[in-house]
Design a protein around this motif. Sequence first.
Motif, PDB file in Angstrom:
ATOM      1  N   PRO A 140       0.124  37.296 -12.671  1.00 56.75           N
ATOM      2  CA  PRO A 140       0.468  36.867 -14.024  1.00 56.75           C
ATOM      3  C   PRO A 140       1.335  35.611 -13.970  1.00 56.75           C
ATOM      4  O   PRO A 140       1.785  35.206 -12.901  1.00 56.75           O
ATOM      5  N   GLU A 141       1.598  35.030 -15.124  1.00 58.62           N
ATOM      6  CA  GLU A 141       2.504  33.885 -15.177  1.00 58.62           C
ATOM      7  C   GLU A 141       3.944  34.335 -15.333  1.00 58.62           C
ATOM      8  O   GLU A 141       4.858  33.583 -15.033  1.00 58.62           O
ATOM      9  N   THR A 142       4.150  35.560 -15.839  1.00 61.51           N
ATOM     10  CA  THR A 142       5.504  36.098 -15.991  1.00 61.51           C
ATOM     11  C   THR A 142       5.524  37.578 -15.623  1.00 61.51           C
ATOM     12  O   THR A 142       4.525  38.273 -15.735  1.00 61.51           O
ATOM     13  N   LEU A 143       6.689  38.020 -15.160  1.00 62.20           N
ATOM     14  CA  LEU A 143       6.957  39.435 -14.899  1.00 62.20           C
ATOM     15  C   LEU A 143       8.260  39.790 -15.592  1.00 62.20           C
ATOM     16  O   LEU A 143       9.186  38.990 -15.609  1.00 62.20           O
ATOM     17  N   THR A 144       8.336  40.980 -16.141  1.00 60.00           N
ATOM     18  CA  THR A 144       9.582  41.420 -16.762  1.00 60.00           C
ATOM     19  C   THR A 144      10.629  41.693 -15.694  1.00 60.00           C
ATOM     20  O   THR A 144      11.759  41.243 -15.782  1.00 60.00           O
TER      21      THR A 144
ATOM     22  N   GLN B  84       8.664  46.591  -3.941  1.00 58.67           N
ATOM     23  CA  GLN B  84       7.640  45.831  -3.215  1.00 58.67           C
ATOM     24  C   GLN B  84       6.538  46.747  -2.733  1.00 58.67           C
ATOM     25  O   GLN B  84       5.984  46.574  -1.666  1.00 58.67           O
ATOM     26  N   ASN B  85       6.196  47.732  -3.572  1.00 58.19           N
ATOM     27  CA  ASN B  85       5.155  48.690  -3.219  1.00 58.19           C
ATOM     28  C   ASN B  85       3.750  48.154  -3.468  1.00 58.19           C
ATOM     29  O   ASN B  85       2.782  48.667  -2.930  1.00 58.19           O
ATOM     30  N   GLU B  86       3.639  47.153  -4.321  1.00 59.93           N
ATOM     31  CA  GLU B  86       2.330  46.574  -4.618  1.00 59.93           C
ATOM     32  C   GLU B  86       2.498  45.090  -4.884  1.00 59.93           C
ATOM     33  O   GLU B  86       3.617  44.605  -5.066  1.00 59.93           O
ATOM     34  N   ALA B  87       1.394  44.378  -4.928  1.00 57.94           N
ATOM     35  CA  ALA B  87       1.443  42.926  -5.127  1.00 57.94           C
ATOM     36  C   ALA B  87       1.945  42.592  -6.525  1.00 57.94           C
ATOM     37  O   ALA B  87       1.594  43.247  -7.498  1.00 57.94           O
ATOM     38  N   HIS B  88       2.771  41.561  -6.602  1.00 60.00           N
ATOM     39  CA  HIS B  88       3.297  41.085  -7.888  1.00 60.00           C
ATOM     40  C   HIS B  88       2.435  39.964  -8.445  1.00 60.00           C
ATOM     41  O   HIS B  88       2.304  39.826  -9.650  1.00 60.00           O
ATOM     42  N   VAL B  89       1.875  39.143  -7.556  1.00 57.86           N
ATOM     43  CA  VAL B  89       1.115  37.974  -7.977  1.00 57.86           C
ATOM     44  C   VAL B  89      -0.212  37.942  -7.229  1.00 57.86           C
ATOM     45  O   VAL B  89      -0.268  38.245  -6.035  1.00 57.86           O
ATOM     46  N   GLN B  90      -1.264  37.591  -7.944  1.00 58.24           N
ATOM     47  CA  GLN B  90      -2.568  37.394  -7.334  1.00 58.24           C
ATOM     48  C   GLN B  90      -2.881  35.898  -7.438  1.00 58.24           C
ATOM     49  O   GLN B  90      -2.897  35.340  -8.530  1.00 58.24           O
TER      50      GLN B  90
END
Length: 151
Positions: A133-137, A142-148
């Motif tokens: 995404p372009e933003t995260l709250t 770090q259990n899963e990817a934050h950015v693709q």
Amino acid sequence: MKKIVLFILLIVLIFSACEKDDFCIKNPITAKLVIDFYDDANRETLKNVTSFYVWAEGKDSIYSNERISSISLPLNSLATETVYNFSKENIINQFTIRYTTQDEYVSRSCGYKIIFNEVTFLSDNTWINDFTPETLTTLDNQNEAHVQIFH
């Protein structure tokens, strides 16, 4: 008799003043940013980045690999942004992460961990075609990817 009572009292005071050992068992680590790389033509398929190098702005190379499809990167908890340079086959893409930080108390033995809030991502899109995404709250695990990243 008085000496024995004073001696026992002194021993009790000495042992009651000792602190027990504290060991951190809660895993309070400050989360790293996890990035997965995907094929831009088939957005469901992980795609290796070849001849890949990463360095933070003003720092030495922190990561290099011939082929990689996922990476975990630390964020600077003393600043409000971290700028990484991603090099693929000698083409450099600048990836900027902006955020606010929040200290979270874990325990006396573990201390604090940092939570990153209002996280936004920017890219100059040289070899990176798109990212989501372009933003995260919040970035707090770090259990899963934050950015693709699609390339």
